[in-house]
Design a protein around this motif. Structure first.
Motif, short mmCIF file in Angstrom:
data_model
loop_
_atom_site.label_atom_id
_atom_site.label_comp_id
_atom_site.label_asym_id
_atom_site.label_seq_id
_atom_site.Cartn_x
_atom_site.Cartn_y
_atom_site.Cartn_z
N GLU A 1 0.84 -1.19 0.00
CA GLU A 1 0.00 0.00 0.00
C GLU A 1 0.88 1.24 0.00
N VAL A 2 0.61 2.14 -0.93
CA VAL A 2 1.37 3.38 -1.00
C VAL A 2 0.94 4.30 0.14
N GLN A 3 1.93 4.83 0.83
CA GLN A 3 1.64 5.79 1.90
C GLN A 3 2.64 6.93 1.85
N LEU A 4 2.11 8.12 2.04
CA LEU A 4 2.93 9.32 2.23
C LEU A 4 2.40 9.98 3.48
N VAL A 5 3.26 10.14 4.47
CA VAL A 5 2.83 10.68 5.75
C VAL A 5 3.64 11.93 6.07
N GLU A 6 2.93 13.05 6.13
CA GLU A 6 3.57 14.32 6.47
C GLU A 6 3.56 14.53 7.99
N SER A 7 4.57 15.22 8.46
CA SER A 7 4.62 15.62 9.86
C SER A 7 5.44 16.89 9.97
N GLY A 8 5.36 17.53 11.14
CA GLY A 8 6.18 18.71 11.39
C GLY A 8 5.47 20.04 11.30
N GLY A 9 4.21 20.03 10.91
CA GLY A 9 3.46 21.28 10.86
C GLY A 9 3.20 21.82 12.25
N GLY A 10 2.68 23.03 12.31
CA GLY A 10 2.36 23.63 13.60
C GLY A 10 2.17 25.12 13.49
N LEU A 11 2.17 25.75 14.64
CA LEU A 11 1.98 27.20 14.75
C LEU A 11 3.33 27.84 15.06
N VAL A 12 3.67 28.86 14.29
CA VAL A 12 4.95 29.54 14.48
C VAL A 12 4.76 31.02 14.23
N GLN A 13 5.58 31.83 14.87
CA GLN A 13 5.51 33.27 14.63
C GLN A 13 6.22 33.63 13.33
N ALA A 14 5.81 34.74 12.76
CA ALA A 14 6.48 35.23 11.56
C ALA A 14 7.98 35.37 11.82
N GLY A 15 8.76 34.93 10.84
CA GLY A 15 10.21 34.94 10.98
C GLY A 15 10.77 33.64 11.51
N GLY A 16 9.91 32.78 12.00
CA GLY A 16 10.33 31.51 12.56
C GLY A 16 10.56 30.45 11.50
N SER A 17 10.83 29.23 11.98
CA SER A 17 11.15 28.11 11.10
C SER A 17 10.37 26.87 11.48
N LEU A 18 10.14 26.03 10.50
CA LEU A 18 9.57 24.70 10.70
C LEU A 18 10.24 23.77 9.71
N ARG A 19 10.31 22.49 10.08
CA ARG A 19 10.79 21.48 9.13
C ARG A 19 9.69 20.43 8.97
N LEU A 20 9.21 20.30 7.75
CA LEU A 20 8.23 19.28 7.44
C LEU A 20 8.94 18.01 6.96
N SER A 21 8.35 16.88 7.29
CA SER A 21 8.87 15.59 6.83
C SER A 21 7.79 14.87 6.04
N CYS A 22 8.22 14.11 5.06
CA CYS A 22 7.31 13.28 4.27
C CYS A 22 7.92 11.89 4.21
N ALA A 23 7.32 10.95 4.92
CA ALA A 23 7.81 9.58 4.95
C ALA A 23 7.02 8.76 3.95
N ALA A 24 7.75 8.11 3.03
CA ALA A 24 7.11 7.38 1.94
C ALA A 24 7.30 5.88 2.11
N SER A 25 6.30 5.12 1.69
CA SER A 25 6.39 3.67 1.71
C SER A 25 5.46 3.09 0.66
#
Length: 121
Positions: A1-25
């Motif tokens: 079964e094909v799966q793509l799972v995103e993670s790492g989103g959230g709430l951040v202030q302007a100027g900040g940083s986030l790292r999103l991940s996409c795990a595939a299988s």
């Protein structure tokens, strides 16, 4: 079964940083490109960035060039989107997808469920 799972989103202030991940299988990772797309309320889905898993070629939309960086870890079948200097207009649901190297959503075959990114001013 094909799966793509995103993670790492959230709430951040302007100027900040986030790292999103996409795990595939469930598919041969290095035969595809992985793209990141986003969709804000009331707006069309737009291509943000993509990476060719086989040769590492990358594409960025003008709106994120110089702020976002896409990368891959073939050993983990995972693609990352490092987002720096975030702006309120980056607020959207971010999706990863597997398909052909392109910034167009119609070129992608498999999609994740999305992760919310909210940037406060």
């Amino acid at each position: 079964e094909v799966q793509l799972v995103e993670s790492g989103g959230g709430l951040v202030q302007a100027g900040g940083s986030l790292r999103l991940s996409c795990a595939a299988s469930g598919f041969t990772f290095d035969r595809y490109a992985i793209g990141w797309f986003r969709q804000a309320p009331g707006k069309e889905r737009e291509g943000v960035s993509c990476i060719s898993i086989s040769d590492g070629s990358t594409y960025y939309a003008d709106s994120v060039k110089g702020r976002f960086t896409i990368s891959r870890d073939n050993a983990k079948n995972t693609v990352y989107l490092q987002m720096n200097s975030l702006k309120p207009e980056d607020t959207a649901v971010y999706y990863c997808a597997a398909g052909y190297y392109s910034g167009q959503s119609s070129d992608y075959l498999y999609w994740g469920q999305g992760t919310q990114v909210t940037v406060s001013s």
